[in-house]
Design an enzyme around this catalytic site. Structure first.
Site, mmCIF file in Angstrom:
data_model
loop_
_atom_site.group_PDB
_atom_site.id
_atom_site.type_symbol
_atom_site.label_atom_id
_atom_site.label_comp_id
_atom_site.label_asym_id
_atom_site.label_seq_id
_atom_site.Cartn_x
_atom_site.Cartn_y
_atom_site.Cartn_z
ATOM 1 N N ARG A 127 -20.085 41.309 -6.109
ATOM 2 C CA ARG A 127 -20.744 42.621 -6.099
ATOM 3 C C ARG A 127 -21.544 42.907 -7.364
ATOM 4 O O ARG A 127 -21.838 44.053 -7.653
ATOM 5 C CB ARG A 127 -19.715 43.718 -5.828
ATOM 6 C CG ARG A 127 -19.138 43.562 -4.450
ATOM 7 C CD ARG A 127 -18.357 44.746 -3.940
ATOM 8 N NE ARG A 127 -17.693 44.296 -2.729
ATOM 9 C CZ ARG A 127 -16.543 43.620 -2.725
ATOM 10 N NH1 ARG A 127 -15.892 43.403 -3.838
ATOM 11 N NH2 ARG A 127 -16.040 43.185 -1.594
ATOM 12 N N THR A 171 -14.054 39.436 -6.465
ATOM 13 C CA THR A 171 -15.324 39.777 -5.810
ATOM 14 C C THR A 171 -16.051 40.882 -6.571
ATOM 15 O O THR A 171 -17.230 41.118 -6.370
ATOM 16 C CB THR A 171 -15.064 40.294 -4.379
ATOM 17 O OG1 THR A 171 -14.238 41.471 -4.449
ATOM 18 C CG2 THR A 171 -14.369 39.241 -3.524
ATOM 19 N N GLY A 187 -6.673 40.731 -3.799
ATOM 20 C CA GLY A 187 -5.395 40.119 -3.450
ATOM 21 C C GLY A 187 -4.438 41.031 -2.710
ATOM 22 O O GLY A 187 -3.275 40.687 -2.516
ATOM 23 N N GLU A 189 -4.224 41.605 0.291
ATOM 24 C CA GLU A 189 -3.757 41.018 1.554
ATOM 25 C C GLU A 189 -2.943 39.752 1.302
ATOM 26 O O GLU A 189 -2.676 38.980 2.208
ATOM 27 C CB GLU A 189 -4.954 40.720 2.467
ATOM 28 C CG GLU A 189 -5.411 41.925 3.275
ATOM 29 C CD GLU A 189 -6.124 42.992 2.451
ATOM 30 O OE1 GLU A 189 -5.518 44.068 2.250
ATOM 31 O OE2 GLU A 189 -7.263 42.768 2.001
ATOM 32 N N TRP A 242 -10.269 46.069 -6.993
ATOM 33 C CA TRP A 242 -11.318 45.121 -6.608
ATOM 34 C C TRP A 242 -12.727 45.682 -6.572
ATOM 35 O O TRP A 242 -13.641 45.020 -6.052
ATOM 36 C CB TRP A 242 -10.956 44.416 -5.301
ATOM 37 C CG TRP A 242 -10.732 45.257 -4.072
ATOM 38 C CD1 TRP A 242 -9.571 45.860 -3.706
ATOM 39 C CD2 TRP A 242 -11.670 45.535 -3.016
ATOM 40 N NE1 TRP A 242 -9.726 46.498 -2.488
ATOM 41 C CE2 TRP A 242 -10.999 46.314 -2.039
ATOM 42 C CE3 TRP A 242 -13.007 45.198 -2.785
ATOM 43 C CZ2 TRP A 242 -11.616 46.767 -0.868
ATOM 44 C CZ3 TRP A 242 -13.628 45.642 -1.621
ATOM 45 C CH2 TRP A 242 -12.933 46.419 -0.684
ATOM 46 N N ASN A 260 -5.013 48.899 -1.639
ATOM 47 C CA ASN A 260 -3.918 49.132 -0.699
ATOM 48 C C ASN A 260 -2.601 48.510 -1.158
ATOM 49 O O ASN A 260 -2.578 47.606 -1.990
ATOM 50 C CB ASN A 260 -4.279 48.573 0.681
ATOM 51 C CG ASN A 260 -4.592 47.088 0.646
ATOM 52 O OD1 ASN A 260 -5.700 46.707 0.292
ATOM 53 N ND2 ASN A 260 -3.639 46.243 1.003
ATOM 54 N N ASP A 302 -4.060 49.994 5.011
ATOM 55 C CA ASP A 302 -5.092 49.281 4.245
ATOM 56 C C ASP A 302 -6.244 50.237 3.920
ATOM 57 O O ASP A 302 -7.370 49.818 3.714
ATOM 58 C CB ASP A 302 -5.606 48.028 4.998
ATOM 59 C CG ASP A 302 -6.559 47.173 4.154
ATOM 60 O OD1 ASP A 302 -6.498 47.230 2.923
ATOM 61 O OD2 ASP A 302 -7.384 46.439 4.748
ATOM 62 N N ARG A 330 -11.788 56.081 1.764
ATOM 63 C CA ARG A 330 -11.652 55.234 2.947
ATOM 64 C C ARG A 330 -10.753 55.868 4.014
ATOM 65 O O ARG A 330 -10.907 55.595 5.202
ATOM 66 C CB ARG A 330 -11.091 53.887 2.464
ATOM 67 C CG ARG A 330 -11.053 52.790 3.487
ATOM 68 C CD ARG A 330 -10.944 51.454 2.769
ATOM 69 N NE ARG A 330 -10.366 50.423 3.602
ATOM 70 C CZ ARG A 330 -10.182 49.163 3.214
ATOM 71 N NH1 ARG A 330 -10.510 48.790 1.993
ATOM 72 N NH2 ARG A 330 -9.667 48.285 4.035
ATOM 73 N N TRP A 479 -22.572 49.569 7.086
ATOM 74 C CA TRP A 479 -22.017 48.954 5.869
ATOM 75 C C TRP A 479 -23.070 48.986 4.755
ATOM 76 O O TRP A 479 -23.132 48.081 3.929
ATOM 77 C CB TRP A 479 -21.595 47.515 6.142
ATOM 78 C CG TRP A 479 -20.311 47.369 6.910
ATOM 79 C CD1 TRP A 479 -20.153 47.393 8.266
ATOM 80 C CD2 TRP A 479 -18.989 47.152 6.366
ATOM 81 N NE1 TRP A 479 -18.824 47.197 8.602
ATOM 82 C CE2 TRP A 479 -18.094 47.045 7.459
ATOM 83 C CE3 TRP A 479 -18.481 47.029 5.067
ATOM 84 C CZ2 TRP A 479 -16.718 46.826 7.292
ATOM 85 C CZ3 TRP A 479 -17.113 46.810 4.906
ATOM 86 C CH2 TRP A 479 -16.252 46.718 6.014
HETATM 87 O O1 LIG Z 1 -7.036 44.457 -0.979
HETATM 88 C C1 LIG Z 1 -7.875 43.713 -1.481
HETATM 89 O O2 LIG Z 1 -7.676 43.043 -2.521
HETATM 90 C C2 LIG Z 1 -9.191 43.628 -0.816
HETATM 91 C C3 LIG Z 1 -10.257 42.910 -1.364
HETATM 92 C C4 LIG Z 1 -11.508 42.899 -0.705
HETATM 93 C C5 LIG Z 1 -12.577 42.137 -1.416
HETATM 94 O O3 LIG Z 1 -12.315 41.660 -2.527
HETATM 95 O O4 LIG Z 1 -13.690 41.967 -0.954
HETATM 96 C C6 LIG Z 1 -11.636 43.637 0.518
HETATM 97 C C7 LIG Z 1 -10.492 44.335 0.987
HETATM 98 N N1 LIG Z 1 -9.324 44.308 0.337
HETATM 99 C C8 LIG Z 1 -10.527 45.143 2.174
HETATM 100 O O5 LIG Z 1 -9.487 45.720 2.553
HETATM 101 C C9 LIG Z 1 -11.725 45.274 2.900
HETATM 102 O O6 LIG Z 1 -11.784 45.996 3.913
HETATM 103 C C10 LIG Z 1 -12.873 44.580 2.441
HETATM 104 C C11 LIG Z 1 -14.179 44.523 2.958
HETATM 105 C C12 LIG Z 1 -14.853 43.692 2.122
HETATM 106 C C13 LIG Z 1 -16.266 43.289 2.183
HETATM 107 O O7 LIG Z 1 -16.682 42.532 1.297
HETATM 108 O O8 LIG Z 1 -16.973 43.718 3.100
HETATM 109 N N2 LIG Z 1 -14.040 43.252 1.133
HETATM 110 C C14 LIG Z 1 -12.811 43.779 1.300
HETATM 111 CA CA LIG Z 2 -7.406 45.370 1.336
#
Ligand SMILES: O=C(O)c1cc(C(=O)O)c2c(n1)C(=O)C(=O)c1cc(C(=O)O)[nH]c1-2
Ligand SMILES: [Ca+2]
Length: 579
Positions: A127, A171, A187, A189, A242, A260, A302, A330, A479
């Site tokens: 990003r 990211t 992380g 998830e 993140w 989350n 989440d 969110r 988005w």
């Molecule tokens: O909980 C996390 O660590 C995490 C990281 C990321 C990420 O790094 O892109 C996303 C999500 N969660 C997430 O829940 C999510 O909906 C999401 C969408 C995106 C994206 O790039 O479109 N990243 C992420």
């Molecule tokens: Ca997440």
């Protein structure tokens, strides 16, 4: 079309050193001069706003592409073009950084990060970069933070922030604050305990590291109850940081978002679970947590709260004017908060901007929600809820425009999901394996009302706390991060028809639209070189936006949902024709 000449030869010259690179200082980051776009969100307050107005609601219909540049990569391009004195930096999926002449599109250099060949993470995106001094900082999916020579792209030093093999990939755009570069891994998830780390910009040494989940003896640790099957749930409780945060330079306080809980099912980690789904105030010198506001306790959806609230001073609260924090979250609610200048964050009001069937109400004093437990995911039972796990909005930035006093929100309504929560006793947390407590094939994503669309652009008056206008995109999610400008325009893309649009900021009328090569999910930005204004956006569909579009398109019976959206990263730059 334009007064300079571009030839194939000079467009592809590799490793051309940037001469007279302009040093990025604390003062320049605070001033956020409109010619530049130094920070991912344009300013430390997180506004996504440009003072430029050569391109405005009267002439935007003449906007035309002046150059493009293919990143030569697939997947989700989520980085804004960042501009320093006519030099553009774009970070890409898989962590390349491309440095270009912002006026001509001529390449200076390209950095290709050496991610391990077997790297595999859930979101292979980036990003943005941090600009500080004479260096460019980019995080790697492999959990590294890298300092590059801005003039050449050569890597000067590196710090290992997270370990991607346990699920701690990065990211986020790093954030530069007073000689430190701040970043946190993803992380949530994977059962990773979230944190933010500050790296010394000169030496790449760690300056401080603060966990978003307090450990034993720290305030908030008691919100992780030592009950049930996982008494040590705090150790792998998620709360990844993140997304880049915001910064109040007057107060010298950071405002950061926390993601989350992990796994998603809150019943596996009883308690409120601070600071999951919260905004936290931090000291930039030490990383000390000075205050917090938790939007919803024991996050089970989440829904997280990874985006930092925008800083708006002089926000009206009845008869008073306060130092505000404003944020569409969110969970589908818009929040108005007050900051006291010392880190304390207090609730003023919360209002839903999309349908949320899990919150029955918010406490009028504290904003704490009362839950409808039919729509709170639990272990061993199929539960549905709206908005979906991607939320009323996901990470794409909203924009605040001080000229209109409005906030522009990329929203998704009418989308819900269901899943059966499970106790993953066969997987170790933070072992690099998916650990959200669900089976992805079991996840059902659907529209609440088949006849209606999903994606919206909403404009809200931040002082009246009322919606002023709304544009419905129809059968697509939205988005698209949002840019608004002093030219009375709101720019945004993010829909499956590949359009980049310009709205009249006051009325919501669509003034211009242009089909890009792919859907752009990156932030549009504005900058100026040699007195001419440009708008840049990188197209390139991928990760969750592309995946969710595929799921919803496959279910669609109306024939209106576009399934086949082409991929591929291209940087697009637009301007008005020369007079
Ligand atoms: O909980 C996390 O660590 C995490 C990281 C990321 C990420 O790094 O892109 C996303 C999500 N969660 C997430 O829940 C999510 O909906 C999401 C969408 C995106 C994206 O790039 O479109 N990243 C992420
Ligand atoms: Ca997440």
């Amino acid at each position: 079309m334009s007064s300079y000449s571009v030839s194939a030869a000079n467009l592809t010259t590799l490793n051309k050193k940037i001469e007279n690179y302009k040093t990025v200082t604390h003062t320049r980051l605070i001033e956020a001069a409109p010619e530049d776009w130094l920070l991912p969100k344009g300013n430390y307050e997180g506004w996504m706003y440009s003072k430029l107005k050569e391109i405005n609601s009267k002439n935007v219909s003449k906007l035309t592409p002046v150059w493009t540049y293919s990143t030569n990569l697939d997947s989700g391009h989520e980085a804004p073009a960042q501009i320093n004195n006519g030099v553009m930096f774009v970070s890409t999926p898989y962590n390349n950084v491309i440095a270009l002449n912002a006026k001509t599109g001529q390449l200076y250099w390209r950095y290709k990060h050496d991610n391990p060949y077997d790297l595999s993470v859930m979101h292979n995106t980036s990003r943005g970069v941090a600009l500080w001094g004479d260096k460019v900082y980019v995080a790697g999916l492999d959990g590294t933070l890298n300092a590059l020579d801005a003039a050449t792209g050569e890597r000067l030093c590196q710090s290992q922030i997270g370990d991607w093999s346990i699920g701690a990939y990065i990211t986020s755009a790093p954030t530069p604050v007073k000689g430190k570069i701040l970043v946190g891994p993803s992380g949530g998830e994977y059962g990773v305990r979230g944190f933010l780390e500050a790296m010394d910009a000169e030496t790449c040494e760690t300056a401080w590291k603060t966990y978003s989940v307090p450990g034993p003896g720290e305030a908030g640790h008691e919100t992780w109850k030592k009950e049930g099957k996982r008494p040590d749930a705090w150790k792998y409780g998620g709360g990844s940081m993140w997304m880049p945060g915001n910064y109040d330079a007057d107060e010298d306080i950071l405002y950061w978002g926390v993601g989350n809980g992990s796994p998603w099912l809150g019943d596996q980690r009883p308690g409120d679970n601070l600071y999951v789904a919260s905004s936290i105030a931090m000291d930039p010198d030490t990383g000390k947590i000075k205050g917090h506001y938790q939007y919803h306790y024991n996050d089970s959806w989440d829904w997280a709260a990874m985006n930092a609230p925008m800083l708006i001073d002089g926000l009206k609260d009845g008869e008073k004017k306060v130092k505000g924090l404003v944020s569409p979250q969110r969970n589908g609610y818009m929040y108005w908060l007050e900051r006291d200048g010392k880190g304390k964050i207090e609730y003023l009001e919360g209002k839903p901007f999309v349908a949320n069937n899990a919150f029955k109400s918010l406490d009028p004093k504290t904003g704490r929600p009362t839950y409808d437990y039919d729509h709170v995911p639990v272990t061993g039972k199929r539960v549905s809820y709206c908005p979906s796990l991607w939320g009323g909005k996901n990470w794409p930035y909203e924009s605040y425009n001080p000229d209109t006093g409005m906030m522009y929100v990329p929203a998704n309504d009418n989308i819900c999901n269901s899943f059966k929560g499970k106790f993953q006793d066969d997987v170790e947390p933070a072992s690099g394996q998916f650990w959200a407590g669900i089976d992805i094939p079991d996840l059902d994503v659907y529209l609440a009302d088949q006849s209606k669309g999903v994606g919206q652009m909403q404009a809200w008056d931040v002082n009246k706390r009322e919606k002023v206008w709304q544009h419905d995109y129809g059968k697509t999610m939205n988005w698209g991060p949002v840019l608004s400008t002093a030219g009375n325009i709101v720019f945004s893309a993010g829909t499956n028809d590949r359009m980049l649009r310009a709205f009249d900021a006051k009325t919501g009328e669509v003034l211009w639209e242009f089909p890009l090569n792919s859907t752009a999910i990156a932030p549009p930005v504005a900058y100026e070189v040699d007195g001419k204004q440009y708008i840049a956006i990188t197209a390139g569909y991928g990760v969750d936006p592309h995946w969710t579009n595929g799921v919803l398109a496959a279910k669609d019976k109306s024939g209106e949902w576009i399934a086949d959206v082409p991929e591929g990263g291209v940087i697009w730059v637009f301007a008005l024709p020369d007079a």
